[in-house]
Design a protein around this motif. Sequence first.
Motif, PDB file in Angstrom:
ATOM      1  N   GLY A   1       0.836  -1.252   0.019  1.00 20.64           N
ATOM      2  CA  GLY A   1       0.005  -0.093  -0.023  1.00 20.64           C
ATOM      3  C   GLY A   1       0.744   1.096   0.142  1.00 20.64           C
TER       4      GLY A   1
ATOM      5  N   VAL B   1      -0.334   3.817  -2.712  1.00 23.84           N
ATOM      6  CA  VAL B   1      -1.876   4.504  -2.441  1.00 23.84           C
ATOM      7  C   VAL B   1      -1.542   5.486  -1.327  1.00 23.84           C
ATOM      8  CG1 VAL B   1      -4.175   4.147  -1.522  1.00 23.84           C
ATOM      9  CG2 VAL B   1      -2.944   2.336  -2.971  1.00 23.84           C
TER      10      VAL B   1
ATOM     11  N   PRO C   1      -2.417   8.749  -3.825  1.00 25.56           N
ATOM     12  CA  PRO C   1      -3.890   8.197  -4.036  1.00 25.56           C
ATOM     13  C   PRO C   1      -4.658   8.483  -5.165  1.00 25.56           C
ATOM     14  CG  PRO C   1      -3.898   9.674  -2.327  1.00 25.56           C
ATOM     15  CD  PRO C   1      -2.542   9.917  -2.661  1.00 25.56           C
TER      16      PRO C   1
ATOM     17  N   ASP D   1      -4.766   2.778  -6.202  1.00 25.90           N
ATOM     18  CA  ASP D   1      -5.659   2.147  -5.320  1.00 25.90           C
ATOM     19  C   ASP D   1      -5.368   0.864  -5.160  1.00 25.90           C
ATOM     20  OD1 ASP D   1      -7.918   2.114  -3.688  1.00 25.90           O
ATOM     21  OD2 ASP D   1      -9.266   2.178  -5.385  1.00 25.90           O
ATOM     22  N   GLN D   2      -5.915   0.210  -4.317  1.00 29.66           N
ATOM     23  CA  GLN D   2      -5.969  -1.304  -3.975  1.00 29.66           C
ATOM     24  C   GLN D   2      -7.146  -1.914  -4.224  1.00 29.66           C
ATOM     25  OE1 GLN D   2      -3.832  -0.476  -0.037  1.00 29.66           O
ATOM     26  NE2 GLN D   2      -2.682  -2.248  -0.803  1.00 29.66           N
TER      27      GLN D   2
END
Length: 65
Positions: A15, A18, A22, A26-27
Amino acid sequence: MMRIKADSDLCVGSGQCVLTEPAVFDQGDDGIVALLTDHPDDQSAAQARHAVTLCPSRALSILQE
């Protein structure tokens, strides 16, 4: 022009991308990276480049077009 490439097979879901940008990254529900855009605008480009350097699994790369 800069293009971001994400290799979902290499992604470990840390992450960092992100958290860093952002607007570009994204995840998914599985934690794997998903690109919101592969051509970041001028405002996001510097942070997107930084996110690529932070990726612990080297799942992100930058291509120059």
